[in-house]
Design a protein around this motif. Sequence first.
Motif, short mmCIF file in Angstrom:
data_model
loop_
_atom_site.label_atom_id
_atom_site.label_comp_id
_atom_site.label_asym_id
_atom_site.label_seq_id
_atom_site.Cartn_x
_atom_site.Cartn_y
_atom_site.Cartn_z
N ILE A 1 50.12 -115.83 -5.64
CA ILE A 1 49.62 -115.76 -7.02
C ILE A 1 49.61 -114.32 -7.51
O ILE A 1 49.00 -113.44 -6.89
N ILE A 2 50.30 -114.06 -8.62
CA ILE A 2 50.32 -112.70 -9.17
C ILE A 2 49.45 -112.59 -10.42
O ILE A 2 49.03 -111.49 -10.80
N SER A 3 49.16 -113.73 -11.06
CA SER A 3 48.20 -113.73 -12.17
C SER A 3 47.69 -115.15 -12.36
O SER A 3 48.44 -116.12 -12.20
N ILE A 4 46.40 -115.28 -12.69
CA ILE A 4 45.82 -116.61 -12.83
C ILE A 4 44.65 -116.58 -13.81
O ILE A 4 43.82 -115.68 -13.78
N THR A 5 44.65 -117.58 -14.71
CA THR A 5 43.52 -117.85 -15.58
C THR A 5 43.25 -119.35 -15.48
O THR A 5 43.85 -120.04 -14.66
N SER A 6 42.37 -119.85 -16.32
CA SER A 6 42.08 -121.28 -16.27
C SER A 6 43.24 -122.13 -16.80
O SER A 6 43.30 -123.34 -16.55
N THR A 7 44.17 -121.50 -17.50
CA THR A 7 45.29 -122.25 -18.11
C THR A 7 46.67 -121.76 -17.70
O THR A 7 47.67 -122.38 -18.06
N LYS A 8 46.73 -120.65 -16.97
CA LYS A 8 48.04 -120.10 -16.63
C LYS A 8 48.02 -119.50 -15.23
O LYS A 8 47.15 -118.71 -14.89
N CYS A 9 49.01 -119.93 -14.44
CA CYS A 9 49.13 -119.40 -13.07
C CYS A 9 50.58 -119.05 -12.79
O CYS A 9 51.46 -119.92 -12.84
N VAL A 10 50.84 -117.79 -12.51
CA VAL A 10 52.18 -117.32 -12.20
C VAL A 10 52.23 -116.92 -10.73
O VAL A 10 51.33 -116.22 -10.25
N VAL A 11 53.27 -117.37 -10.04
CA VAL A 11 53.37 -117.06 -8.61
C VAL A 11 54.75 -116.52 -8.28
O VAL A 11 55.75 -116.90 -8.90
#
Length: 233
Positions: free
Chosen positions: A52-62
């Motif tokens: 995981i390089i960025s994560i919020t409640s609606t967006k997760c980029v890996v």
Amino acid sequence: MQLFYFGKIEPDQSSIELPKDETRHISRVLRKKQGDQIHITDGNGRLFLGTIISITSTKCVVNLAFAKAESQPTSSLHIAIAPTKMNDRMEWFLEKATEMGIARITPILCDHSERKKINLERFEKIVVSAMKQSNRLFLPVLDELTDFREFLLSTHGSRLIAHCEEDGEKSELINELQPHTCLLIGPEGDFSNEEIELAKSSGFKPVSLGPTRLRTETAGVYAAAIFNATKLN
């Protein structure tokens, strides 16, 4: 292993943004954060390690790193089944058959079908969820609702039909299974006599699922279990 699904991962793709439903589970249930790792499959036998390089409640980029690829199974079971009147029974079949490694499911519209429409998107979500839960890397093919007579023209390989009528031609299912088998299972009211004769003239061999009459969804799960137990797949 907690498995997540992302279809159509390109060979040179190094990162992905996960769907919102997967993101919600990762962030709110598992409480993953930046730097944590997860496992992802494309449903075609490939497993990836995602960081995981960025994560919020609606967006997760890996970021993706290839982990392994499973070989395509050397055998496959294709069940063509009439959707049940009660949706939860059909959904139960989809879940259990997927867990046991079925290769393809075709909902069919028959003369005695009580359910003439399906929610394909809902069915697809159930199949994906069952694949992830059972840690399988191959997602079964799930077809649209297909007319029975149209389906007869589109199959190949070992073809079987399980119906409830007395038929001296029937043999036990387990004795007729081949590495690549297609099995027809009818609605609550069974196949019509015309459908049975059409299937037989199209090369489908009648088989028995035992001495008792099974519900449609039970018959589907029973067949998947028998195929699984034979180690054909």
